[in-house]
Scaffold this motif. Structure first.
Motif, short mmCIF file in Angstrom:
data_model
loop_
_atom_site.label_atom_id
_atom_site.label_comp_id
_atom_site.label_asym_id
_atom_site.label_seq_id
_atom_site.Cartn_x
_atom_site.Cartn_y
_atom_site.Cartn_z
N MET A 139 1.12 -1.06 0.15
CA MET A 139 0.07 0.02 0.16
C MET A 139 0.80 1.14 -0.43
SD MET A 139 -2.19 0.55 3.26
CE MET A 139 -2.39 2.83 4.08
N CYS A 176 0.08 5.57 0.74
CA CYS A 176 -0.63 6.86 0.73
C CYS A 176 -0.19 7.68 1.73
CB CYS A 176 -1.80 6.30 2.11
SG CYS A 176 -3.48 7.59 1.95
N ASN A 177 0.39 8.54 0.74
CA ASN A 177 0.82 10.03 1.38
C ASN A 177 -0.20 11.47 1.50
OD1 ASN A 177 0.96 10.80 -1.17
ND2 ASN A 177 2.39 11.36 -1.31
N GLN A 178 -1.87 10.90 1.32
CA GLN A 178 -2.13 12.15 1.45
C GLN A 178 -2.76 13.51 2.64
OE1 GLN A 178 -6.14 10.70 0.24
NE2 GLN A 178 -6.46 9.83 1.97
N CYS A 179 -2.28 12.65 3.71
CA CYS A 179 -2.47 13.76 5.16
C CYS A 179 -1.05 13.89 5.55
CB CYS A 179 -3.17 13.09 5.86
SG CYS A 179 -2.87 12.17 7.03
N GLN A 194 -0.13 13.27 8.73
CA GLN A 194 0.59 12.90 9.38
C GLN A 194 0.87 10.75 8.96
OE1 GLN A 194 -2.32 11.01 12.20
NE2 GLN A 194 -3.83 10.28 10.83
N THR A 195 1.52 11.37 7.55
CA THR A 195 1.80 10.47 7.15
C THR A 195 3.38 9.98 7.27
OG1 THR A 195 1.94 9.52 4.80
CG2 THR A 195 3.48 11.16 5.14
N CYS A 205 3.03 6.41 4.20
CA CYS A 205 2.42 4.98 4.64
C CYS A 205 2.32 3.66 4.10
CB CYS A 205 1.32 5.22 5.57
SG CYS A 205 0.54 6.23 6.63
N GLY A 251 -2.07 1.62 7.26
CA GLY A 251 -1.75 3.23 7.69
C GLY A 251 -1.49 3.76 9.58
N VAL A 252 -1.08 4.98 9.28
CA VAL A 252 -0.75 6.22 10.71
C VAL A 252 -2.21 6.33 10.90
CG1 VAL A 252 0.12 7.91 11.70
CG2 VAL A 252 1.49 7.02 10.13
N CYS A 253 -3.46 6.57 10.34
CA CYS A 253 -4.43 6.87 10.92
C CYS A 253 -6.03 5.45 10.77
CB CYS A 253 -5.07 7.56 9.42
SG CYS A 253 -5.20 6.98 8.09
N LYS A 289 -5.97 3.00 8.21
CA LYS A 289 -6.24 3.15 7.12
C LYS A 289 -5.52 1.47 6.55
CE LYS A 289 -5.70 4.93 2.74
NZ LYS A 289 -6.32 6.06 1.78
N THR A 343 -9.25 11.86 4.52
CA THR A 343 -8.05 10.85 5.80
C THR A 343 -9.47 10.95 6.64
OG1 THR A 343 -6.49 12.52 4.80
CG2 THR A 343 -6.70 11.47 7.52
S1 SF4 Z 1 -2.12 8.47 7.98
FE1 SF4 Z 1 -3.68 7.73 6.90
S2 SF4 Z 1 -4.85 9.16 5.20
FE2 SF4 Z 1 -2.86 9.91 6.45
S3 SF4 Z 1 -1.17 9.00 4.80
FE3 SF4 Z 1 -1.19 7.32 6.20
S4 SF4 Z 1 -2.20 5.54 5.61
FE4 SF4 Z 1 -3.29 8.06 4.11
#
Ligand code: SF4
Ligand code: SF4
Length: 429
Positions: free
Chosen positions: A1, A3-6, A8-9, A15, A20-22, A24, A72
């Motif tokens: 996976m 994801c770098n859309q927020c 806190q990545t 991530c 990921g950190v959130c 997901k 997010t």
């Molecule tokens: S924390 Fe969640 S939404 Fe933010 S980059 Fe990581 S996986 Fe994506």
């Protein structure tokens, strides 16, 4: 996976581990990407339809809601996300319907027509992509000149519409699917217009002759809006095309044409004269494994029909499939968005036989490449179509768990290296 859309990545780089950190995980990400890619494909169709004066507020509202669900900390639930993917398929069906209506209203009733392939002596312009309105505007501007206009790739189906067929400057078709454009555009002596996807970054050999429309742009190419005068001037400046007709093909089996044959087809199925219908088409591409589709098509029995659409047709059309019941066994329904037509025909047959689409003697063998194909795929899933064979490669954004879910719910299959075995299994079903 990935994801770098927020903000806190992970480590401010991305991530890459699930979750990921959130929180997901890869499967949620997989369905969010499926939704995003389906939305992109649908938006391309919606854009083409809007240019023909067709839009639907419900579709626009859905796009907003679906995009919101991928932000997010909004949705971590597989079931809701799968439902949004299927809803995307539903909306895409509506968009393809709008595009179908727009094409007929603006360009006239489709009919089977013969199209000359190759070039004819004199100055020429080549036009590719999916936007028929661009072709129409070009033809208005070259009218009265001796410039010959040729379709390329996904523009081939334009010839089936009455107004295009009657236009004296639209003389034929040149070339095959998008992935051959570097060779084919380089060999075409005049200017080339790319109206939509799938454009490739041009080599120096023809970048000075390549024109793109609106949001389509490539290094070295020239972007236009609707004024084709630079292209027309270039066509008159360039070396003229040579007389080199390489063949002739019959296209134009639009849904409205096929539905006219419905009573004959229904009687023939009842009398056991048609063993099966195959939809073999979608996108063509350069990756290995696409001979699966040509091998499959060439081995279909003589009492079956093949419906094709999209640039996947170029993979299977160089073969003589003969005729059955006075109709060509291979029938070209149009562009990839004319999947709407294949769906309409299947639904009409299911209604006539008082059964579901899944109970028809129908097999779908779909080649995919980009996001329009994802949108069409979601439409088929929304309609509950089971047993689709997809290839030549599985989508990288679908995780094993999501694939298993689609297999369980929709009996989704993948192409492999046994097209003949797969065909025999389809015929035995
Ligand atoms: S924390 Fe969640 S939404 Fe933010 S980059 Fe990581 S996986 Fe994506
Ligand atoms: S069918 Fe798909 S791959 Fe082919 S030109 Fe259209 S969008 Fe591109």
């Amino acid at each position: 996976m990935y994801c770098n859309q927020c903000e806190q990545t992970f480590h401010q780089t991305g991530c890459v581990k699930s979750p990921g950190v959130c929180g997901k995980d890869a499967d949620v990400q997989s369905l969010q990407e499926t939704l995003l890619f389906g939305l992109k494909g649908m938006s391309a169709y919606a854009h083409h339809a809007r240019r023909l004066g067709k839009s639907d507020e419900q579709v626009s509202a859905f796009i907003e809601e679906a995009l919101f669900s991928t932000m997010t900390n909004v949705n971590f639930d597989l079931e809701t996300l799968l439902n949004l993917c299927l809803e995307c398929g539903k909306m895409n069906l509506r968009v393809m319907e709008l595009l179908d209506t727009g094409h007929i209203e603006m360009f006239g009733q489709p009919a089977p027509v013969k199209v000359k392939e190759g070039t004819q002596a004199g100055p020429g312009i080549l036009i590719s992509g999916h936007d028929l309105l661009d072709l129409w505007n070009l033809l208005q501007q070259v009218a009265g000149t001796n410039i010959k206009v040729y379709t390329h790739g996904e523009m081939l189906p334009a010839h089936m519409y009455a107004k295009f067929h009657q236009h004296p400057n639209l003389v034929g078709h040149y070339g095959g699917a998008w992935q051959n454009q570097k060779k084919e555009f380089a060999a075409f002596p005049g200017p080339v217009i790319m109206t939509t996807n799938c454009v490739l970054i041009p080599p120096e050999s023809y970048q000075g002759r390549l024109y793109t429309m609106r949001s389509v742009a490539v290094p070295g190419g020239q972007r236009l809006d609707q004024d084709f005068s630079p292209v027309i001037a270039e066509a008159l400046r360039c070396e003229p095309c040579k007389e080199n007709i390489v063949g002739e093909s019959t296209i134009g089996f639009h849904r409205s044409v096929l539905l006219n044959y419905a009573p004959t087809i229904i009687d023939a199925v009842k009398a056991g004269k048609i063993s099966r219908f195959f939809v073999i088409g979608g996108c063509d591409g350069a990756e290995k494994g696409r001979n699966y589709f040509s091998d499959y098509a060439q081995n279909t029995p003589p009492d079956s029909f093949i419906l094709t659409l999209g640039c996947g047709k170029f993979r299977i059309r160089d073969h003589d499939y003969g005729q059955h019941l006075g109709l060509p066994r291979l029938m070209d329904m149009g562009q990839c968005n004319d999947a709407y037509g294949a769906i309409s025909v299947a639904v009409a047959l299911a209604k006539a036989f008082n059964c579901s689409v899944n109970d028809l003697p129908l097999t779908l063998v779909i080649s995919w490449f980009e996001q329009k194909a994802v949108a069409v795929f979601l439409t088929l899933l929304y309609l509950g179509v089971k047993g689709i064979t997809l290839g030549p490669n599985p989508p990288a954004f679908i995780t094993p768990k999501i694939f298993e879910l689609l297999q369980k719910q929709f009996d989704l299959r993948l192409t492999g290296n046994d097209p003949q075995g797969d065909l025999q299994r389809a015929l035995a079903a």
